[in-house]
Every structure is written in structure tokens, then in C-alpha cells.
Motif scaffolding. Sequence first.
Motif, PDB file in Angstrom:
ATOM      1  N   ASP A   1       3.292  -5.875   8.390  1.00 15.73           N
ATOM      2  CA  ASP A   1       2.058  -5.194   8.804  1.00 15.73           C
ATOM      3  C   ASP A   1       1.692  -4.086   7.825  1.00 15.73           C
ATOM      4  N   ASP A   2       2.690  -3.324   7.375  1.00 11.09           N
ATOM      5  CA  ASP A   2       2.414  -2.256   6.406  1.00 11.09           C
ATOM      6  C   ASP A   2       1.947  -2.829   5.068  1.00 11.09           C
ATOM      7  N   ARG A   3       2.561  -3.955   4.642  1.00 16.14           N
ATOM      8  CA  ARG A   3       2.108  -4.592   3.403  1.00 16.14           C
ATOM      9  C   ARG A   3       0.662  -5.032   3.514  1.00 16.14           C
ATOM     10  N   ARG A   4       0.295  -5.597   4.672  1.00  8.55           N
ATOM     11  CA  ARG A   4      -1.071  -6.059   4.876  1.00  8.55           C
ATOM     12  C   ARG A   4      -2.054  -4.899   4.817  1.00  8.55           C
ATOM     13  N   LEU A   5      -1.701  -3.764   5.438  1.00 10.18           N
ATOM     14  CA  LEU A   5      -2.584  -2.600   5.444  1.00 10.18           C
ATOM     15  C   LEU A   5      -2.756  -2.038   4.028  1.00 10.18           C
ATOM     16  N   LEU A   6      -1.661  -1.942   3.280  1.00  9.93           N
ATOM     17  CA  LEU A   6      -1.743  -1.445   1.905  1.00  9.93           C
ATOM     18  C   LEU A   6      -2.596  -2.377   1.033  1.00  9.93           C
ATOM     19  N   ARG A   7      -2.379  -3.681   1.177  1.00 11.30           N
ATOM     20  CA  ARG A   7      -3.158  -4.645   0.393  1.00 11.30           C
ATOM     21  C   ARG A   7      -4.648  -4.492   0.694  1.00 11.30           C
ATOM     22  N   HIS A   8      -4.991  -4.392   1.981  1.00  5.24           N
ATOM     23  CA  HIS A   8      -6.397  -4.253   2.372  1.00  5.24           C
ATOM     24  C   HIS A   8      -7.017  -3.001   1.743  1.00  5.24           C
ATOM     25  N   THR A   9      -6.281  -1.886   1.803  1.00  2.00           N
ATOM     26  CA  THR A   9      -6.797  -0.620   1.260  1.00  2.00           C
ATOM     27  C   THR A   9      -7.006  -0.711  -0.250  1.00  2.00           C
ATOM     28  N   LEU A  10      -6.013  -1.231  -0.955  1.00  8.66           N
ATOM     29  CA  LEU A  10      -6.077  -1.260  -2.414  1.00  8.66           C
ATOM     30  C   LEU A  10      -7.098  -2.277  -2.925  1.00  8.66           C
ATOM     31  N   GLU A  11      -7.161  -3.437  -2.287  1.00  6.97           N
ATOM     32  CA  GLU A  11      -8.141  -4.432  -2.717  1.00  6.97           C
ATOM     33  C   GLU A  11      -9.558  -3.964  -2.434  1.00  6.97           C
ATOM     34  N   HIS A  12      -9.731  -3.155  -1.381  1.00  6.28           N
ATOM     35  CA  HIS A  12     -11.035  -2.580  -1.081  1.00  6.28           C
ATOM     36  C   HIS A  12     -11.534  -1.719  -2.247  1.00  6.28           C
ATOM     37  N   HIS A  13     -10.595  -1.114  -2.967  1.00  6.67           N
ATOM     38  CA  HIS A  13     -10.956  -0.270  -4.113  1.00  6.67           C
ATOM     39  C   HIS A  13     -10.849  -1.016  -5.437  1.00  6.67           C
ATOM     40  N   GLY A  14     -10.791  -2.343  -5.381  1.00 10.91           N
ATOM     41  CA  GLY A  14     -10.850  -3.150  -6.596  1.00 10.91           C
ATOM     42  C   GLY A  14      -9.537  -3.365  -7.306  1.00 10.91           C
ATOM     43  N   CYS A  15      -8.414  -3.070  -6.653  1.00 13.19           N
ATOM     44  CA  CYS A  15      -7.106  -3.242  -7.304  1.00 13.19           C
ATOM     45  C   CYS A  15      -6.628  -4.685  -7.184  1.00 13.19           C
ATOM     46  N   THR A  16      -5.792  -5.088  -8.128  1.00 12.78           N
ATOM     47  CA  THR A  16      -5.060  -6.344  -8.037  1.00 12.78           C
ATOM     48  C   THR A  16      -3.680  -6.024  -7.466  1.00 12.78           C
ATOM     49  N   VAL A  17      -3.307  -6.688  -6.374  1.00 11.17           N
ATOM     50  CA  VAL A  17      -2.092  -6.323  -5.635  1.00 11.17           C
ATOM     51  C   VAL A  17      -1.029  -7.400  -5.788  1.00 11.17           C
ATOM     52  N   ILE A  18       0.199  -6.949  -6.078  1.00  9.97           N
ATOM     53  CA  ILE A  18       1.384  -7.811  -6.119  1.00  9.97           C
ATOM     54  C   ILE A  18       2.316  -7.321  -5.018  1.00  9.97           C
ATOM     55  N   GLU A  19       2.919  -8.242  -4.239  1.00  9.37           N
ATOM     56  CA  GLU A  19       3.734  -7.844  -3.087  1.00  9.37           C
ATOM     57  C   GLU A  19       5.185  -8.270  -3.248  1.00  9.37           C
ATOM     58  N   ALA A  20       6.091  -7.378  -2.796  1.00 10.36           N
ATOM     59  CA  ALA A  20       7.522  -7.688  -2.741  1.00 10.36           C
ATOM     60  C   ALA A  20       8.067  -7.175  -1.417  1.00 10.36           C
ATOM     61  N   ARG A  21       9.090  -7.865  -0.894  1.00 14.34           N
ATOM     62  CA  ARG A  21       9.645  -7.498   0.414  1.00 14.34           C
ATOM     63  C   ARG A  21      10.848  -6.572   0.334  1.00 14.34           C
ATOM     64  N   ASP A  22      11.409  -6.363  -0.844  1.00 19.50           N
ATOM     65  CA  ASP A  22      12.528  -5.437  -1.007  1.00 19.50           C
ATOM     66  C   ASP A  22      12.639  -5.069  -2.483  1.00 19.50           C
ATOM     67  N   GLY A  23      13.543  -4.142  -2.788  1.00 21.50           N
ATOM     68  CA  GLY A  23      13.664  -3.658  -4.145  1.00 21.50           C
ATOM     69  C   GLY A  23      14.121  -4.716  -5.129  1.00 21.50           C
ATOM     70  N   GLU A  24      14.957  -5.637  -4.690  1.00 22.79           N
ATOM     71  CA  GLU A  24      15.442  -6.684  -5.590  1.00 22.79           C
ATOM     72  C   GLU A  24      14.289  -7.571  -6.049  1.00 22.79           C
ATOM     73  N   GLU A  25      13.445  -7.970  -5.089  1.00 24.89           N
ATOM     74  CA  GLU A  25      12.279  -8.776  -5.434  1.00 24.89           C
ATOM     75  C   GLU A  25      11.279  -7.946  -6.245  1.00 24.89           C
ATOM     76  N   GLY A  26      11.143  -6.643  -5.894  1.00 28.15           N
ATOM     77  CA  GLY A  26      10.225  -5.766  -6.603  1.00 28.15           C
ATOM     78  C   GLY A  26      10.616  -5.583  -8.059  1.00 28.15           C
ATOM     79  N   LEU A  27      11.920  -5.485  -8.335  1.00 29.72           N
ATOM     80  CA  LEU A  27      12.386  -5.319  -9.716  1.00 29.72           C
ATOM     81  C   LEU A  27      12.035  -6.542 -10.552  1.00 29.72           C
ATOM     82  N   ASP A  28      12.215  -7.716  -9.964  1.00 30.13           N
ATOM     83  CA  ASP A  28      11.889  -8.946 -10.682  1.00 30.13           C
ATOM     84  C   ASP A  28      10.391  -9.014 -10.986  1.00 30.13           C
TER      85      ASP A  28
END
Length: 436
Positions: A11-38
Motif C-alpha cells: 500500500d505504501d509503495r502504491r501511494l508513493l508511486r501515485h505521488t511521484l508519477e503525478h509529478h512526472g517521475c519515472t518510478v522503479i519499485e523494490a520490496r526490500d534492500g536486497e532487491e533495491g541494491l540490484d
Amino acid sequence: MNVLIVEDNADDRRLLRHTLEHHGCTVIEARDGEEGLDLAIRHQPDIIVSDALMPRLDGFQFLRSLKADPHLRSIPFLFYSATYTGEQEVKLALSLGAEAFVVKPTEPEELWEKICAIMKAWEARQGIPAHLNIVESEEEYLREYSRIVATKLESKVRELEEALTLRKQAEDELRRLNAELEQRVVLEVEKNREKDHIMAHQARLAAMGEMLSNIAHQWRQPLNNISLFVQNLQVEFEKGILTTASCREYVKVCLKSLTYLSSTINNFYSFYQPDYDRQLFDLYHTVSETISLVREELESHGITIKLVKKCDSTVNGYKKEFSQVLLSIIQNTKEAILSRQPPVPFVEIICSQKGKLALVTVKDNGGGIPSEIMDKIFDPYFTTKFKSQGVGMGLYMSKMIIEKHMFGRITAHNGPSGTKLTIELPLECESSRETL
């Protein structure tokens, strides 16, 4: 601007994506730090927004890994997370090189303004050698990190202790009833009806531990939301910035969460109240209600559950006992799936008709039932699990309820990738027939 979001809560990822895409950002999502590092290595984002405490590799360890990589260390890093120890998380985050620590929940526009400010400051520093405010020593980092994790673990341990206490009470009661039942079967075989009632109660108790786990899973996020809003109320009141409108909004959100918590208790209470009279009930609606009790638990294990309605069916029988049967079947499919670990686990339930019969078919991709035990799965006390995990009453009681109480039939077959259990119930049942 490319933004990498690292957050374990969907739910938090969805809210962040909505906010950032509203301002024209390209969003990449990860579920934890290991996936985020990759993803950071592959995409080189302009800024990273991360939660603090996550499974596998949390935000603090993720940030340390970034700062240790010459190609990633200059990427601006913003923590967006709840706090469990007050200022300790914030101090540790800044000491590791984070640009800022924004405490959840924050208004979307305020968070966006913070991101913009960080990017402007970072751009102004371009060309200046980076100076990372790293923790002075490994020992200091481990000490601060351990204190933060310990605080969160203490909170979770208290939750688990309460749930385990209830579960232990249920298991103690179950063992007592098992001992009593064995004596009654030997000494009072002729009292079949009473025996059936005791065994039905036993099956309910056996399912109680799983149901408590489902309720704990459903309660965790609403309780966290209530805690955060109450803290916001206190902070705004102490700073003298609490308005009537914001106070009402906080109260409204808290009351909504409390109503949801109350409804889960009502569902739990209703499920364990016995049926005394037969009644007409809509089969699809009853199946849908039953699935709602376990959907979140299944999805937490990555199992997708799908309900298909091919037609409307009304049957005459015991609604709650039927729900108990369906829950027992779903629990068995879940255990089979978790044991076999298929790549895309799923459970599909189909409501249909065949002639004068209403059908409920439960299919999964858990690998199926070995042929040598297929004809034993509905026997009393037959189980492939350790004794501490169950007593083998679920499917036996399911067969008793469907065939003796509701004049139907339950069968099991192996399909291409798993088991297919089918419940057949008469669309019309004479109310004058005696139930056994």
C-alpha cells in the motif's frame, strides 16, 4: 527524474508511486534492500526513497552497501519510514549518509517538496568532492542498529506472545478433548450423534490457531495506522498547530480502522457459533465470505486465490458448517502448496451447477495427493503431518458434514498440477428429512 522506491508494504509503495508519477517521475519499485541494491546497480536512479526496517536487507544495511560502492555512493538517499525508537533511527540514518529521514505518514505534497529540496541541494554540490558522514566505527554502527532492531522486535514479540497464549489454550483444550474422545469412542459407540458433535467442536478448535494467525495478520496494519495518527495528534497539539479539521480527519481515520478491527472479531465470533437450524443460503456469497477470512493470509505466502461464479445457486443446509468445510479444504491446499513451492501458486474455487446439484470445485497446483493415500484422506485421524501440526480431523469432519448433515457428496481427484476437490449439494432438500 528516475526514483527508486524501496518499501515492503504494497500500500505504501502504491501511494508513493501515485505521488511521484503525478509529478512526472519515472518510478522503479523494490520490496526490500536486497532487491533495491540490484535495481540501483542496473538503473542508476536519480534518488532513492527507502523504508527503514524491512525483511532480508533493511534500509540501514542497504544504505551502507550503497555508500560502499563507488558507482552508487553519490545517489541521494531519503528515508521514508515509521520510527520505533524516536530519534535513534534518524540519527543513525544521517550518520550513514542519508540526506534526510521523513517520518510516516507525511502528506504527499510535503514529501514531494522534501524530495525536490534534496535534489536541488545535491545538484548544487555537483563538482564538489563528496563528504560522507559515515558512522565512526563498525562497533558504533552495530550498537545503534541493534538498539533499533531490538526495540521493534520487542514490540513484535509482545504481539506473538499474546497470540501464542491463545493458541496454547486452544491446543491444550484440543488435547483434552482428544483424550476424552478416545474414551467415549470405546465406551459409548452407540452415541454417534454426540460423538459427531464433539468431533465437530474439535475440528473448530484445530482451526482456531490458523484463524488467530489470520486475524493477527489483518490487524497489524490498522493498528500501526492508528498508532501513527495518534502520535500525529499529540505532536500537532503540543506544537499548537492542531486544527479542528485535521483533528476530525485523524479521528475519522482512526474510527474507520477500529470499525475494521471490530468487524474481524465479529467474523471470528460468528464462525465459531454452531448452527442449530437448517437455512437457505446463497452458495457463491457464502464461499466469498469464507474466502475473505483467509485471503490476506494466503496472499502473504504469495498464493493467489480466485473465485469464479458460473451461476447462482441456493442450497438448504448449515451455512456455518459449510464454511468450516471450505476453510478446512483451503487450509489443506495451502499446506500442500507451501510444501511443494510451485513457481506461481494458486487456488481456484468455482461455483457451478450440474443438473439438480450445486457444485463447489476447489483446484490448486500443490502437486496432488499420492495415489497410495488417496482413498484414506477422509478417514478419521489420518494425517501426513506431525502430531504437533494436526490430528487428521479436518477432511473427515468435512465429509461427515457434507454427506450426513447436508445430503451431499465430497470427492477428491488429482489434476494436471494439483488436487481437485468437488463438493456436490442438492439444490432442493426436503426439510423434513432427518439429519444425522
